[in-house]
Design a protein around this motif. Structure first.
Motif, short mmCIF file in Angstrom:
data_model
loop_
_atom_site.label_atom_id
_atom_site.label_comp_id
_atom_site.label_asym_id
_atom_site.label_seq_id
_atom_site.Cartn_x
_atom_site.Cartn_y
_atom_site.Cartn_z
N ARG A 145 70.07 51.53 -16.83
CA ARG A 145 69.86 49.90 -16.82
C ARG A 145 70.98 49.19 -17.61
O ARG A 145 70.93 47.86 -17.40
CB ARG A 145 68.72 50.05 -18.26
N ASN A 146 71.79 50.07 -17.82
CA ASN A 146 73.46 49.35 -18.48
C ASN A 146 74.33 49.37 -17.27
O ASN A 146 75.44 48.72 -17.41
CB ASN A 146 73.84 49.82 -19.71
N GLY A 147 73.88 49.80 -16.22
CA GLY A 147 74.73 49.99 -14.73
C GLY A 147 75.88 51.01 -15.12
O GLY A 147 76.54 50.86 -13.91
N LEU A 148 75.83 51.58 -16.14
CA LEU A 148 77.17 52.68 -16.19
C LEU A 148 76.91 54.10 -15.40
O LEU A 148 77.62 54.80 -15.37
CB LEU A 148 77.37 52.65 -17.54
N PHE A 149 75.69 54.13 -15.08
CA PHE A 149 75.42 55.39 -14.21
C PHE A 149 74.77 55.11 -13.04
O PHE A 149 73.97 54.32 -12.79
CB PHE A 149 74.70 56.48 -15.23
N LEU A 150 75.13 56.07 -11.97
CA LEU A 150 74.43 56.11 -10.72
C LEU A 150 73.80 57.55 -10.41
O LEU A 150 74.86 58.14 -10.20
CB LEU A 150 75.10 55.48 -9.68
N GLN A 151 72.61 57.75 -10.71
CA GLN A 151 71.84 58.92 -10.18
C GLN A 151 71.71 58.95 -8.73
O GLN A 151 71.14 58.13 -8.38
CB GLN A 151 70.72 59.31 -11.08
N MET A 152 72.23 59.89 -8.09
CA MET A 152 71.97 60.25 -6.49
C MET A 152 71.35 61.48 -6.09
O MET A 152 71.88 62.48 -6.74
CB MET A 152 73.44 60.02 -6.22
N ASN A 153 70.19 61.31 -5.71
CA ASN A 153 69.52 62.55 -5.21
C ASN A 153 69.17 62.65 -3.87
O ASN A 153 69.45 61.46 -3.14
CB ASN A 153 68.32 62.32 -5.93
N MET A 154 68.84 63.79 -3.38
CA MET A 154 68.33 63.96 -2.01
C MET A 154 69.77 63.38 -1.04
O MET A 154 69.33 62.41 -0.14
CB MET A 154 67.23 63.11 -1.66
N LEU A 155 70.83 63.85 -1.50
CA LEU A 155 71.96 63.37 -0.80
C LEU A 155 72.24 63.95 0.75
O LEU A 155 71.53 65.03 1.06
CB LEU A 155 73.43 63.76 -1.63
N LYS A 156 72.70 62.99 1.44
CA LYS A 156 72.76 63.27 2.81
C LYS A 156 74.17 63.32 3.43
O LYS A 156 74.98 62.47 2.78
CB LYS A 156 72.11 62.14 3.73
N PRO A 157 74.60 63.97 4.50
CA PRO A 157 76.03 63.83 4.81
C PRO A 157 76.40 62.42 5.17
O PRO A 157 77.84 61.93 4.82
CB PRO A 157 75.75 64.55 6.27
N GLU A 158 75.67 61.48 5.57
CA GLU A 158 76.14 60.08 5.52
C GLU A 158 76.12 59.41 4.28
O GLU A 158 76.66 58.37 4.37
CB GLU A 158 74.94 59.42 6.56
N ASP A 159 76.00 60.11 3.08
CA ASP A 159 76.29 59.35 2.00
C ASP A 159 77.71 59.72 1.54
O ASP A 159 78.23 59.36 0.58
CB ASP A 159 75.68 60.01 1.00
N THR A 160 78.56 60.48 2.35
CA THR A 160 79.68 60.78 2.36
C THR A 160 80.63 59.49 2.38
O THR A 160 80.77 58.71 3.14
CB THR A 160 80.57 61.57 3.08
N ALA A 161 81.59 59.35 1.08
CA ALA A 161 82.31 58.02 0.78
C ALA A 161 83.13 58.16 -0.49
O ALA A 161 82.74 59.03 -1.08
CB ALA A 161 81.44 56.79 1.13
N VAL A 162 83.90 57.08 -0.57
CA VAL A 162 84.34 56.79 -1.88
C VAL A 162 83.57 55.70 -2.73
O VAL A 162 83.04 54.75 -2.12
CB VAL A 162 85.75 56.25 -1.84
N TYR A 163 83.08 56.16 -3.77
CA TYR A 163 82.04 55.26 -4.44
C TYR A 163 82.98 54.56 -5.44
O TYR A 163 83.96 55.36 -6.35
CB TYR A 163 80.99 56.39 -5.28
#
Length: 122
Positions: free
Chosen positions: A72-90
Motif C-alpha cells: 500500500r505504501n509502494g515500498l515493497f514488491l512481492q513477486m511470486n510464480m517467477l518466470k525466466p522472462e521476469d529476469t531484469a533489473v528492477y
C-alpha cells in the motif's frame, strides 16, 4: 531532496518468489506516488505496478497481474510464480508533491533508484 535505494534482488528458480524493497527518503507523506519498473537487456523499461498516496489506487501491468503485489505504501514488491522472462533489473521510482493517480509510464516519474538485478533461472 528525495533519494531512492532498492534491494532484495537475486537469483531464484522458476516458480519461486522474491520480495523487493525500496527505501525512499524525503517523499511528501501525503502527495506522491511510487512505481516499480524493470528493464531486461535490449528492451525498454517496463512499468509493473504503482500506487498513489493521494487515492490509494493501485495499478498493475497485465504481464504481472496476479503474480506481483505492490504494498500500500509502494515500498515493497512481492513477486511470486517467477518466470525466466521476469529476469531484469528492477527499479523503484517516485514522483513527489503530486496529487493525482499514478501511471506506468517512465516519463511520469522523476526520481529513480539504481536498480536491483533479478535473475530467474534453474
Amino acid at each position: 531532496q528525495v533519494h531512492i535505494v532498492e534491494s532484495g534482488g537475486g537469483l531464484v528458480q522458476p516458480g519461486g518468489s522474491l520480495r523487493l524493497s525500496c527505501v525512499a527518503s524525503g517523499l511528501n507523506s501525503e502527495y506522491h506516488y511510487i512505481g516499480w519498473f524493470r528493464q531486461a537487456p535490449g528492451k525498454e523499461r517496463e512499468g509493473l505496478a504503482c500506487v498513489s498516496s493521494s487515492n490509494d489506487r493501485i495499478y498493475y501491468a497485465e504481464s504481472v497481474k496476479g503474480r506481483f503485489t505492490i504494498s500500500r505504501n509502494g515500498l515493497f514488491l512481492q513477486m511470486n510464480m517467477l518466470k525466466p522472462e521476469d529476469t531484469a533489473v528492477y527499479y523503484c521510482a517516485a514522483r513527489n508533491r503530486v496529487f493525482r493517480a499514478c501511471g506506468l509510464l517512465t516519463f511520469e516519474y522523476d526520481i529513480w533508484g539504481q536498480g536491483t538485478q533479478v535473475t530467474v533461472s534453474s
